[in-house]
Design an enzyme around this catalytic site. Structure first.
Site, PDB file in Angstrom:
ATOM      1  N   ASP A  52      18.030  48.355 -19.884  1.00 27.47           N
ATOM      2  CA  ASP A  52      19.036  49.400 -19.700  1.00 27.47           C
ATOM      3  C   ASP A  52      20.220  49.127 -20.627  1.00 27.47           C
ATOM      4  O   ASP A  52      21.310  48.745 -20.203  1.00 27.47           O
ATOM      5  CB  ASP A  52      19.495  49.450 -18.238  1.00 27.47           C
ATOM      6  CG  ASP A  52      20.296  50.708 -17.923  1.00 27.47           C
ATOM      7  OD1 ASP A  52      20.099  51.728 -18.614  1.00 27.47           O
ATOM      8  OD2 ASP A  52      21.150  50.660 -17.013  1.00 27.47           O
ATOM      9  N   PRO A  74      19.862  54.010 -21.091  1.00 28.45           N
ATOM     10  CA  PRO A  74      19.034  54.907 -20.277  1.00 28.45           C
ATOM     11  C   PRO A  74      19.704  55.391 -18.986  1.00 28.45           C
ATOM     12  O   PRO A  74      19.535  56.554 -18.604  1.00 28.45           O
ATOM     13  CB  PRO A  74      17.794  54.057 -19.975  1.00 28.45           C
ATOM     14  CG  PRO A  74      17.678  53.152 -21.156  1.00 28.45           C
ATOM     15  CD  PRO A  74      19.106  52.816 -21.525  1.00 28.45           C
ATOM     16  N   SER A  75      20.459  54.524 -18.314  1.00 32.00           N
ATOM     17  CA  SER A  75      21.111  54.968 -17.078  1.00 32.00           C
ATOM     18  C   SER A  75      22.154  56.045 -17.354  1.00 32.00           C
ATOM     19  O   SER A  75      22.347  56.964 -16.547  1.00 32.00           O
ATOM     20  CB  SER A  75      21.756  53.780 -16.358  1.00 32.00           C
ATOM     21  OG  SER A  75      22.670  53.106 -17.202  1.00 32.00           O
ATOM     22  N   VAL A  76      22.825  55.957 -18.509  1.00 34.75           N
ATOM     23  CA  VAL A  76      23.796  56.993 -18.890  1.00 34.75           C
ATOM     24  C   VAL A  76      23.068  58.276 -19.260  1.00 34.75           C
ATOM     25  O   VAL A  76      23.507  59.383 -18.919  1.00 34.75           O
ATOM     26  CB  VAL A  76      24.682  56.498 -20.055  1.00 34.75           C
ATOM     27  CG1 VAL A  76      25.604  57.609 -20.542  1.00 34.75           C
ATOM     28  CG2 VAL A  76      25.499  55.285 -19.626  1.00 34.75           C
TER      29      VAL A  76
END
Length: 400
Positions: A52, A74-76
């Site tokens: 991430d 990826p989390s954003v």
């Protein structure tokens, strides 16, 4: 002996980890489980592709500290796709093609009846995105080499627009390309901090639907944000908007004196965010900027330690500055850290107290976000009551 995880296991493990800290809608979650991120990052090992974290794909040719283009965290990505709220059949414009991974996710979300256009100002980046999308089976995504500030009127109007680059101002050209009732998500920067804002268009007004903390590579072509060095080594800097006066000489002289610390009554836990102090201050105080203290300056103890050395809110008023600090105190085991202000200059006590006022205001409603409306800077549209920040092409109105 443990087996090496498969690509599918790594991808699902990444999404599972994201869900521990970020709320995703079911369609976004499924899209992230289907699209292979490693397919857009050739030459990157699988463990890195499914960490991430951001991955740089092209360095800045001017030698700046930030890459020209990268694959976002990826989390954003998931958070912003949730904000965008794509519906099947939507027409979508993405500004900042990057690796093409985000466009593939958008194509999954809008389905066969929708249409995705992704643009990038850099020919190498656009070519990379086109090549990777073709290889991954997304030939129907439209990739164009275009200036993001102009957009892509060819395929407009768009139901959804997503900027994968940081914006200091909202380009006037975008208004004509976003459909009435359409949603725009962009990382917007004001007073030195960046928030991913989800905006709904009603005529000449964009109204906030959601806001999240984020950070992004800035778009090429906007220069309304300035960086001013406060010492000869350029290790203490203020990042400020063009309408904010910063007297580097006077502030540098103040930093050579002994600073003071004034503590508030607000305490935080070890993992508790305090970025809301900054956001709260911007809704009523035009003196808010960003302080950046580099590692060399910290090692030399040139200033009292800021809350976050490379990005802390600071109030600038002539020859005086006051910035956020965090100090550990053992009085409350659940919230062992106390917020306060460090200040330098002839009016240090007064400016420190002004910052304490902002800290206390945040402390009374820690998760509150302001109402935000954005209109064209030249528009006669009446804005809601609130604090107005006028930029070259847009006008922000904030209120709590």
């Amino acid at each position: 002996m443990s087996q090496t995880p498969t690509v599918d296991e790594l991808r699902n493990r990444l999404v599972d980890g994201i869900l521990q800290g970020v709320r995703l809608t079911a369609d976004v979650e499924q899209a992230m489980r289907r699209v292979h991120r490693e397919a857009f990052l050739p030459g990157i090992n699988l463990e890195e592709a499914y960490a991430d974290q951001a991955v740089s794909i092209k360095d800045n040719p001017l030698g700046g500290p930030l890459p020209l283009s990268c694959a976002s965290v990826p989390s954003v990505v998931g958070m912003m796709l949730r904000q965008l709220g794509v519906e099947p059949g939507d027409r979508i414009l993405e500004i900042g093609a990057g690796t093409g991974y985000n466009a593939a996710l958008l194509a999954e979300l809008t389905g066969e009846s929708g249409h995705v256009t992704t643009i990038d100002i850099d020919s190498d980046v656009a070519l990379h995105a086109r090549t990777m999308l073709d290889r991954a089976g997304y030939q129907h995504v439209h990739v164009m080499e275009r200036d993001g500030l102009i957009g892509a009127p060819d395929n407009a109007p768009y139901d959804r627009m997503l900027a994968a680059v940081g914006l200091w101002d909202l380009p006037r050209a975008w208004w004509a390309q976003l459909a009435e009732g359409g949603r725009l998500v962009l990382p917007l920067r004001w007073r030195g901090q960046t928030r991913s804002v989800a905006l709904l268009r009603r005529g000449d007004t964009l109204t906030l639907e959601g806001m999240e903390l984020c950070g992004f590579v800035p778009i090429i072509g906007q220069d309304g944000e300035k960086t001013t060095a406060l010492n000869s080594d350029d290790t203490i800097r203020v990042i400020h908007d063009e309408d904010q006066a910063v007297d580097a000489g006077a502030l540098g002289a103040s930093l050579s004196t002994t600073g003071i610390e004034v503590m508030s009554e607000q305490r935080i836990g070890g993992e508790e965010s305090f970025d809301g102090v900054w956001l709260r201050a911007t809704a009523g105080d035009d003196r808010v900027c960003r302080l950046q203290v580099m590692p060399d300056a910290m090692a030399q103890e040139l200033v009292l330690r800021p809350a976050i050395p490379v990005r802390s809110p600071v109030l600038i008023d002539g020859d005086t500055l006051a910035y956020l600090i965090v100090r550990r105190e053992g009085a409350d085991p659940d919230r062992p850290h106390r917020l306060g202000a460090a200040a330098y200059g002839p009016h240090a006590e007064k400016l420190a107290q002004d910052l304490i006022t902002h800290i206390d205001a945040w402390g009374s409603a820690r998760t509150a976000i302001p109402t935000l409306t954005i209109t064209p800077a030249t528009s006669d549209t009446a804005t809601q009551p609130g604090h107005v920040i006028t930029k070259r092409e847009s006008r922000l109105t904030l209120t709590y």
